[in-house]
Design a protein around this motif. Structure first.
Motif, PDB file in Angstrom:
ATOM      1  N   ILE A  70       0.855  -1.189   0.000  1.00 12.84           N
ATOM      2  CA  ILE A  70       0.000   0.000   0.000  1.00 12.84           C
ATOM      3  C   ILE A  70       0.892   1.240   0.000  1.00 12.84           C
ATOM      4  N   ASP A  71       0.880   1.989  -1.085  1.00 13.24           N
ATOM      5  CA  ASP A  71       1.718   3.193  -1.157  1.00 13.24           C
ATOM      6  C   ASP A  71       0.910   4.457  -1.437  1.00 13.24           C
ATOM      7  N   ALA A  72      -0.416   4.345  -1.451  1.00  8.23           N
ATOM      8  CA  ALA A  72      -1.274   5.512  -1.667  1.00  8.23           C
ATOM      9  C   ALA A  72      -2.348   5.533  -0.585  1.00  8.23           C
ATOM     10  N   PHE A  73      -2.304   6.529   0.267  1.00  7.38           N
ATOM     11  CA  PHE A  73      -3.281   6.652   1.352  1.00  7.38           C
ATOM     12  C   PHE A  73      -3.344   8.108   1.790  1.00  7.38           C
ATOM     13  N   SER A  74      -4.420   8.469   2.470  1.00 16.48           N
ATOM     14  CA  SER A  74      -4.572   9.850   2.925  1.00 16.48           C
ATOM     15  C   SER A  74      -4.118  10.035   4.363  1.00 16.48           C
ATOM     16  N   SER A  75      -4.080   8.941   5.143  1.00 14.80           N
ATOM     17  CA  SER A  75      -3.644   9.046   6.535  1.00 14.80           C
ATOM     18  C   SER A  75      -3.164   7.687   7.011  1.00 14.80           C
ATOM     19  N   PHE A  76      -2.083   7.689   7.794  1.00 16.73           N
ATOM     20  CA  PHE A  76      -1.542   6.437   8.317  1.00 16.73           C
ATOM     21  C   PHE A  76      -0.932   6.708   9.691  1.00 16.73           C
ATOM     22  N   ILE A  77      -1.467   6.047  10.718  1.00 12.58           N
ATOM     23  CA  ILE A  77      -0.964   6.198  12.085  1.00 12.58           C
ATOM     24  C   ILE A  77      -0.562   4.818  12.596  1.00 12.58           C
ATOM     25  N   TRP A  78       0.676   4.695  13.045  1.00  9.58           N
ATOM     26  CA  TRP A  78       1.224   3.420  13.529  1.00  9.58           C
ATOM     27  C   TRP A  78       1.818   3.673  14.910  1.00  9.58           C
ATOM     28  N   GLU A 113      -4.110   3.008  12.379  1.00 12.04           N
ATOM     29  CA  GLU A 113      -5.258   3.466  11.605  1.00 12.04           C
ATOM     30  C   GLU A 113      -4.760   3.840  10.219  1.00 12.04           C
ATOM     31  N   LEU A 114      -5.405   3.272   9.217  1.00 13.14           N
ATOM     32  CA  LEU A 114      -5.062   3.542   7.824  1.00 13.14           C
ATOM     33  C   LEU A 114      -6.311   4.034   7.102  1.00 13.14           C
ATOM     34  N   VAL A 115      -6.203   5.193   6.471  1.00 16.48           N
ATOM     35  CA  VAL A 115      -7.334   5.781   5.743  1.00 16.48           C
ATOM     36  C   VAL A 115      -6.930   5.928   4.277  1.00 16.48           C
ATOM     37  N   LEU A 116      -7.767   5.397   3.390  1.00 20.11           N
ATOM     38  CA  LEU A 116      -7.473   5.483   1.952  1.00 20.11           C
ATOM     39  C   LEU A 116      -8.764   5.491   1.153  1.00 20.11           C
ATOM     40  N   ALA A 117      -8.619   5.681  -0.139  1.00 17.37           N
ATOM     41  CA  ALA A 117      -9.786   5.677  -1.027  1.00 17.37           C
ATOM     42  C   ALA A 117     -10.221   4.234  -1.266  1.00 17.37           C
ATOM     43  N   PRO A 118     -11.504   3.927  -1.114  1.00 21.04           N
ATOM     44  CA  PRO A 118     -11.961   2.549  -1.299  1.00 21.04           C
ATOM     45  C   PRO A 118     -12.053   2.165  -2.775  1.00 21.04           C
ATOM     46  N   MET A 171      -9.487  -2.906  -2.851  1.00 21.24           N
ATOM     47  CA  MET A 171      -9.192  -2.675  -1.441  1.00 21.24           C
ATOM     48  C   MET A 171     -10.174  -3.412  -0.530  1.00 21.24           C
ATOM     49  N   VAL A 172     -11.427  -3.473  -0.944  1.00 17.67           N
ATOM     50  CA  VAL A 172     -12.437  -4.186  -0.141  1.00 17.67           C
ATOM     51  C   VAL A 172     -12.090  -5.669  -0.058  1.00 17.67           C
ATOM     52  N   GLU A 173     -11.606  -6.231  -1.143  1.00 15.75           N
ATOM     53  CA  GLU A 173     -11.231  -7.642  -1.148  1.00 15.75           C
ATOM     54  C   GLU A 173      -9.915  -7.883  -0.416  1.00 15.75           C
ATOM     55  N   LEU A 174      -9.061  -6.888  -0.392  1.00 20.20           N
ATOM     56  CA  LEU A 174      -7.736  -7.050   0.223  1.00 20.20           C
ATOM     57  C   LEU A 174      -7.790  -7.006   1.740  1.00 20.20           C
ATOM     58  N   PHE A 175      -8.481  -6.011   2.275  1.00 21.14           N
ATOM     59  CA  PHE A 175      -8.491  -5.817   3.728  1.00 21.14           C
ATOM     60  C   PHE A 175      -9.579  -6.672   4.367  1.00 21.14           C
ATOM     61  N   ILE A 228     -20.175  14.677   1.999  1.00 22.87           N
ATOM     62  CA  ILE A 228     -20.181  15.585   0.852  1.00 22.87           C
ATOM     63  C   ILE A 228     -18.845  16.300   0.714  1.00 22.87           C
ATOM     64  N   ASP A 229     -18.273  16.747   1.860  1.00 18.88           N
ATOM     65  CA  ASP A 229     -17.050  17.544   1.795  1.00 18.88           C
ATOM     66  C   ASP A 229     -15.785  16.693   1.700  1.00 18.88           C
ATOM     67  N   GLN A 230     -15.834  15.433   2.140  1.00 15.26           N
ATOM     68  CA  GLN A 230     -14.634  14.602   2.153  1.00 15.26           C
ATOM     69  C   GLN A 230     -14.678  13.451   1.151  1.00 15.26           C
ATOM     70  N   GLY A 231     -15.817  13.210   0.574  1.00 13.41           N
ATOM     71  CA  GLY A 231     -15.942  12.096  -0.343  1.00 13.41           C
ATOM     72  C   GLY A 231     -16.062  10.777   0.405  1.00 13.41           C
ATOM     73  N   THR A 232     -15.666   9.693  -0.226  1.00 13.37           N
ATOM     74  CA  THR A 232     -15.765   8.368   0.371  1.00 13.37           C
ATOM     75  C   THR A 232     -14.393   7.922   0.852  1.00 13.37           C
ATOM     76  N   GLU A 233     -14.335   7.442   2.088  1.00  6.15           N
ATOM     77  CA  GLU A 233     -13.092   6.992   2.689  1.00  6.15           C
ATOM     78  C   GLU A 233     -13.250   5.595   3.277  1.00  6.15           C
ATOM     79  N   MET A 234     -12.167   4.849   3.235  1.00 10.68           N
ATOM     80  CA  MET A 234     -12.107   3.530   3.846  1.00 10.68           C
ATOM     81  C   MET A 234     -11.112   3.607   5.006  1.00 10.68           C
TER      82      MET A 234
END
Length: 237
Positions: free
Chosen positions: A13-21, A32-37, A41-45, A71-77
Motif C-alpha cells: 500500500i503506497d497511496a493513502f490519505s492518513s496512516f498512524i502506527w 489506523e489507515l485511511v485510503l480511497a476505497p 481494497m475491499v477484497e484485500l483488507f 459531501i465535503d470529504q468524499g468516500t473513505e475507507m
C-alpha cells in the motif's frame, strides 16, 4: 504491506490519505489507515490479516474496516487494528493460578497454560513461542501473586509487567519460519530522573513534535467558593 494468514505478501500500500502506527512499551500497539476505497481494497483488507510497516518487526492485526461518505470529504475507507500483543486479549486465565518466582518464570507459566501449551490444544496459537529476555536479568525481578480464574490473560501480564516497569511485546521473526515471539524487555530510561542516558525532550524548540494543539478555556472558571461544614443539628457533612 498487507500479509495473509500464512505471512505471504498480498499487496503493498503506497497511496493513502492518513496512516498512524503506534507501538507501546507495556501495552498493545494500534494503527489506523485511511485510503480511497475500491473493489480491490475491499477484497484485500479482511479481519485477521496482517499489516507490516518497514523498519519494525511488529505486526498489526486488521480488526475493523469501515467505509464512510461525506459531501465535503468524499468516500473513505478506514482500517483499524492492534498489534500481535493483542492476541493475549483473546484468552483468559483458565484456572486460578499461583505465581511465585522470577518474572520470566511467572509470565512463561501463564503463557504455557493458556495460549502456548494449554491442555486444550484448541486454545493454543500454533506459531507463538516464548523467548527469554536479553535486555535484563529476569532473576533480579520476582513475583509473588495469585491470579483468579477467568481474568484476561493480557490484563494479567500487562499488570505484572507495569508493576515492575518491564515492557513486553509479540513480534514476527521471519528468520524462524515466521514465528510469533513473545519477549519481555527493559527499555532505556531517557527521562530527567536519571543521569546515565541522554535526555529525550519533546519541544518545538528541538523540532521534535509533528503536531501540537494549544487550548485556552474559561468555561469552567469560578471566582467564589462557598465552603460548608458540619454544624450542630445540621445533617450536612
Amino acid at each position: 504491506m498487507v500479509l495473509g494468514a500464512d505471512m505471504t505478501n498480498l499487496a503493498v500500500i503506497d497511496a493513502f490519505s492518513s496512516f498512524i502506527w503506534t507501538e507501546r512499551y507495556w501495552e498493545y500497539g494500534d494503527f489506523e489507515l485511511v485510503l480511497a476505497p475500491s473493489n480491490e481494497m475491499v477484497e484485500l483488507f479482511k479481519p485477521d490479516r496482517y499489516l507490516w510497516y518497514e523498519d519494525t518487526n511488529e505486526l498489526m492485526i486488521i480488526e475493523d474496516i469501515a467505509i464512510s461518505s461525506a459531501i465535503d470529504q468524499g468516500t473513505e475507507m478506514t482500517i483499524n487494528g492492534r498489534s500481535l500483543t493483542s492476541l493475549l486479549d483473546r484468552r483468559i486465565v483458565w484456572e486460578a493460578t499461583t505465581l511465585k518466582g522470577t518474572i520470566s518464570e511467572c509470565v512463561k507459566k501463564l503463557l504455557d497454560e493458556n495460549i502456548i501449551a494449554a491442555s486444550d490444544a484448541k486454545r493454543n496459537v500454533a506459531n507463538l513461542v516464548y523467548r527469554e529476555p536479553t535486555t535484563f536479568d529476569p532473576k533480579t525481578i520476582t513475583i509473588d501473586s495469585g491470579i483468579e480464574q477467568g481474568e484476561s490473560l493480557y490484563d494479567v501480564i500487562q499488570s505484572l509487567c507495569r508493576s515492575k516497569r518491564i515492557g513486553f511485546h509479540i513480534f514476527n521473526d521471519p528468520e524462524n519460519d515466521g514465528q510469533f515471539i513473545f519477549q519481555l524487555y527493559n527499555g532505556a530510561d531517557h527521562s530527567y530522573a536519571q543521569t546515565t542516558n541522554p535526555y529525550v525532550v519533546f519541544s518545538n524548540d528541538f523540532q521534535s513534535l509533528v503536531n501540537t494543539n494549544v487550548k485556552t478555556t474559561n468555561s469552567t472558571r469560578k471566582n467564589v467558593a462557598l465552603v460548608q461544614g458540619p454544624e450542630v443539628d445540621d445533617p450536612r457533612t
